[in-house]
Design an enzyme around this catalytic site. Structure first.
Site, PDB file in Angstrom:
ATOM      1  N   ALA A 170       0.986  -1.085   0.200  1.00 29.82           N
ATOM      2  CA  ALA A 170      -0.083   0.034   0.020  1.00 29.82           C
ATOM      3  C   ALA A 170       0.786   1.212  -0.026  1.00 29.82           C
ATOM      4  O   ALA A 170       2.030   1.249   0.571  1.00 29.82           O
ATOM      5  CB  ALA A 170      -0.714  -0.127   1.213  1.00 29.82           C
ATOM      6  N   GLY A 188       0.677  -5.263   0.863  1.00 30.23           N
ATOM      7  CA  GLY A 188      -0.548  -5.147  -0.101  1.00 30.23           C
ATOM      8  C   GLY A 188       0.128  -5.741  -1.422  1.00 30.23           C
ATOM      9  O   GLY A 188      -0.966  -6.303  -2.040  1.00 30.23           O
ATOM     10  N   GLU A 198      -0.486  -9.256  -0.648  1.00 31.54           N
ATOM     11  CA  GLU A 198      -1.932  -9.703  -0.554  1.00 31.54           C
ATOM     12  C   GLU A 198      -2.487  -9.528  -2.099  1.00 31.54           C
ATOM     13  O   GLU A 198      -3.551 -10.455  -1.897  1.00 31.54           O
ATOM     14  CB  GLU A 198      -2.611  -8.724   0.412  1.00 31.54           C
ATOM     15  CG  GLU A 198      -1.809  -8.616   1.775  1.00 31.54           C
ATOM     16  CD  GLU A 198      -2.237  -7.677   2.752  1.00 31.54           C
ATOM     17  OE1 GLU A 198      -1.733  -6.440   2.558  1.00 31.54           O
ATOM     18  OE2 GLU A 198      -2.950  -7.938   3.896  1.00 31.54           O
ATOM     19  N   GLU A 204       4.470  -5.065   7.228  1.00 30.60           N
ATOM     20  CA  GLU A 204       3.584  -4.118   8.005  1.00 30.60           C
ATOM     21  C   GLU A 204       3.879  -3.873   9.284  1.00 30.60           C
ATOM     22  O   GLU A 204       3.935  -2.882   9.726  1.00 30.60           O
ATOM     23  CB  GLU A 204       1.914  -4.571   8.015  1.00 30.60           C
ATOM     24  CG  GLU A 204       1.439  -4.223   6.267  1.00 30.60           C
ATOM     25  CD  GLU A 204       1.588  -5.525   5.716  1.00 30.60           C
ATOM     26  OE1 GLU A 204       2.239  -6.092   5.904  1.00 30.60           O
ATOM     27  OE2 GLU A 204       0.826  -5.445   4.708  1.00 30.60           O
TER      28      GLU A 204
END
Ligand code: CAA
Length: 258
Positions: free
Chosen positions: A66, A109, A112, A132
């Site tokens: 992200a 992300g 993911e 993270e």
């Protein structure tokens, strides 16, 4: 297919190819990318001319997570009210297969996103991780759940707690990726796999993906009942009649994807 701020989008026969295109930030997933990617995937899913999609990045990064620049200043109420992760929920509604062709970093992300795809083909230089925790957060797009289901609790817990990366060989051993290929062959191999899937009779492809996904959600007995209904239902498709007739007549099938 129009032009996009964060993606390159093309069609090659029955395969849709989406290249994440924010090279300066290693394809960090910002709101614009999430919106464009989920919109293109939904459009491809509805498009009768397409049977499979490939998502790829660059040789250096599939996606490095992200976008930290975009997230850093968010407050709790903002995060909660915007619900900026929810844009990704559309992934679960896709019915046609999506392949992640991962070269380089698939972190946070990015890892993911790869795991939301139906299968991952990795370049030998690929690296997977959920870093993270080093930023004071936890994975937010399903990482804690999908990683456990993909590679088991021991390795998933270690990765989520320490943020360490796995290389491609370990990811293949652990069952995270379907196949590892030389970096120079990544896109060609992913496209070959996607073309093979897209050439299969579409009703059976939709049912196959749907049934395998149910294995994540259902008990074994319920899953087997679900599979059986899907199996019987395919006898209503023209492609089942054609596939079996072609086999018996010793000729190649001519599927209509219906
Ligand atoms: N967000 C925003 N910018 C990012 C980014 C990210 N996730 N990852 C990399 N970038 C930017 C860097 O800031 C840098 O920008 P500048 O050139 O302006 O300095 C550029 O991309 C190139 O990156 P590096 O110079 O860091 O490249 P490197 O080769 O030295 O390191 C890396 C590569 C190890 C991947 C490193 O960039 C890195 O650690 N990135 C962050 C990885 C991360 O923590 N991801 C998780 C994000 S949180 C998340 O994803 C939450 C969630 O689950 C929803």
């Amino acid at each position: 297919d129009g032009t996009y701020e964060t993606l390159l989008v093309e069609r090659r026969g029955r395969v849709g190819l989406i290249t994440l295109n924010r090279p300066k930030v290693l394809n960090a997933l910002n709101a614009a990318l999430a919106a464009e990617l989920t919109a293109v995937l939904a459009a491809f899913d509805r498009d009768a001319a397409l049977g499979c999609t490939v998502i790829t990045g660059s040789e250096k990064a599939f996606a490095a997570g992200a976008d930290i620049t975009e997230m850093a200043g968010k407050t709790y109420p903002q995060a909660r009210i915007e619900d900026f992760i929810a844009v990704w929920d559309g992934f679960a509604r896709l019915r046609k297969p999506v392949i992640a062709a991962v070269g380089g970093f698939a972190l946070g992300g990015g890892c993911e996103l790869a795991m939301m795809c139906d299968l991952i083909i990795a370049a030998d230089g690929a690296r997977f991780g959920q870093p993270e925790i080093r930023l004071g957060i936890v994975p937010g797009i399903g990482g804690t759940q999908r990683l456990v289901r993909a590679i088991g609790k021991a390795k998933a817990m270690e990765m989520v707690l320490t943020g360490r990366m796995m290389d491609a060989a370990e990811a293949e051993r652990a069952g995270l990726v379907a196949r590892v290929v030389p970096a120079a062959d990544l896109l060609a191999e992913a496209m070959r796999t996607a073309e093979a899937i897209a050439a299969m009779p579409l009703p059976a492809v939709l049912a196959a993906k749907d049934c395998v996904d149910r294995a994540y959600e259902l008990t074994l007995a319920e899953g087997i009942r679900y599979e059986r209904q899907a199996f019987y239902a395919l006898f209503a498709s023209a492609d089942q009649k054609e596939g079996m007739a072609a086999f018996l007549e010793k000729r190649p099938p001519a599927f209509r994807h219906g």
